[in-house]
Design an enzyme around this catalytic site. Sequence first.
Site, PDB file in Angstrom:
ATOM      1  N   ASP A  55    -154.617  12.280  12.281  1.00  9.34           N
ATOM      2  CA  ASP A  55    -153.248  11.784  12.120  1.00  9.34           C
ATOM      3  C   ASP A  55    -152.428  12.065  13.372  1.00  9.34           C
ATOM      4  O   ASP A  55    -151.783  11.177  13.929  1.00  9.34           O
ATOM      5  CB  ASP A  55    -152.574  12.476  10.929  1.00  9.34           C
ATOM      6  N   GLU A  80    -145.195   8.888  11.151  1.00 12.90           N
ATOM      7  CA  GLU A  80    -145.246   9.819  10.024  1.00 12.90           C
ATOM      8  C   GLU A  80    -145.034  11.273  10.409  1.00 12.90           C
ATOM      9  O   GLU A  80    -144.392  12.028   9.690  1.00 12.90           O
ATOM     10  CB  GLU A  80    -146.608   9.706   9.321  1.00 12.90           C
ATOM     11  N   ASP A 142    -148.297   3.802  11.114  1.00 12.56           N
ATOM     12  CA  ASP A 142    -148.985   4.679  10.167  1.00 12.56           C
ATOM     13  C   ASP A 142    -150.281   5.083  10.860  1.00 12.56           C
ATOM     14  O   ASP A 142    -151.205   4.273  10.976  1.00 12.56           O
ATOM     15  CB  ASP A 142    -149.277   3.956   8.854  1.00 12.56           C
ATOM     16  N   ILE A 144    -152.805   6.969  10.136  1.00  7.85           N
ATOM     17  CA  ILE A 144    -153.974   6.776   9.274  1.00  7.85           C
ATOM     18  C   ILE A 144    -153.464   6.301   7.922  1.00  7.85           C
ATOM     19  O   ILE A 144    -152.864   7.064   7.167  1.00  7.85           O
ATOM     20  CB  ILE A 144    -154.810   8.055   9.097  1.00  7.85           C
ATOM     21  N   ASP A 145    -153.685   5.036   7.640  1.00  4.91           N
ATOM     22  CA  ASP A 145    -153.322   4.468   6.348  1.00  4.91           C
ATOM     23  C   ASP A 145    -154.558   4.557   5.455  1.00  4.91           C
ATOM     24  O   ASP A 145    -155.526   3.829   5.650  1.00  4.91           O
ATOM     25  CB  ASP A 145    -152.892   3.012   6.525  1.00  4.91           C
ATOM     26  N   THR A 147    -155.494   8.110   3.872  1.00  2.00           N
ATOM     27  CA  THR A 147    -155.982   9.446   4.231  1.00  2.00           C
ATOM     28  C   THR A 147    -157.142   9.891   3.352  1.00  2.00           C
ATOM     29  O   THR A 147    -158.114  10.477   3.838  1.00  2.00           O
ATOM     30  CB  THR A 147    -154.835  10.470   4.134  1.00  2.00           C
TER      31      THR A 147
END
Length: 226
Positions: A55, A80, A142, A144-145, A147
């Site tokens: 991330d 994020e 995002d 990592i969409d 997780t």
Amino acid sequence: MSQATEVVGNPYAAELAAAKKAVALAARLCQRVQRSILHSDIQSKADKTPVTVADYGSQVLVCLVLKKELPSHSFSIIAEEDSKDLREDGAQEIIEHITTLINETIVNDGSYNMSLSKEDVLSAIDGGKSEGGPSGRHWILDPIDGTKGFIRGDQYAVALGLLDEGKVVLGVLGCPNLPLKSTNKNNSSSFGDRIGSLFFATIGCGAQVEALEGSEPQKHHTPSVI
């Protein structure tokens, strides 16, 4: 499609090229982390949502590439993560790990002759704290969409979009585990067995898909929903 062809009729050609490069580079880091994911790579936010090394690394690389490729543009990105957890006591090991992964990804790519310090990484993470707004241009990320899918070794995506005066004008979606042939059932033979798909679209220019590592783009059509 050649770069010259891609530019014709696309007022966001430079932004699209930068976004594709940013997402592809971030996806390479994510692929590496997913292959060797360890329990020590996982933290928890206050809401207990899992946050991985990938991330943070993904967010840093996207910010880095956009700034490098679009140096004359004002930079605003809504993402994020922030560096609060990484600045706390006991986070030294994880920030060192993130910094090493980012620098190794940059070296392996070969596009930039640079090395980031831990403070560079923390500052880059905090670069994603823009408040956005209805005026100007703002990137939305995002890192990592999906997780849970990432942690399971399943599907996930690196998702990046661009707002211009409050309107979505560009989007790039990197899907490192998605077989390219699954994106076009009518022309799957031309894609072979390559894993990793990069979807992208700009307003008025339609959507396309290519291999994550690069290939001839193909038009992408989403089936109608009845």
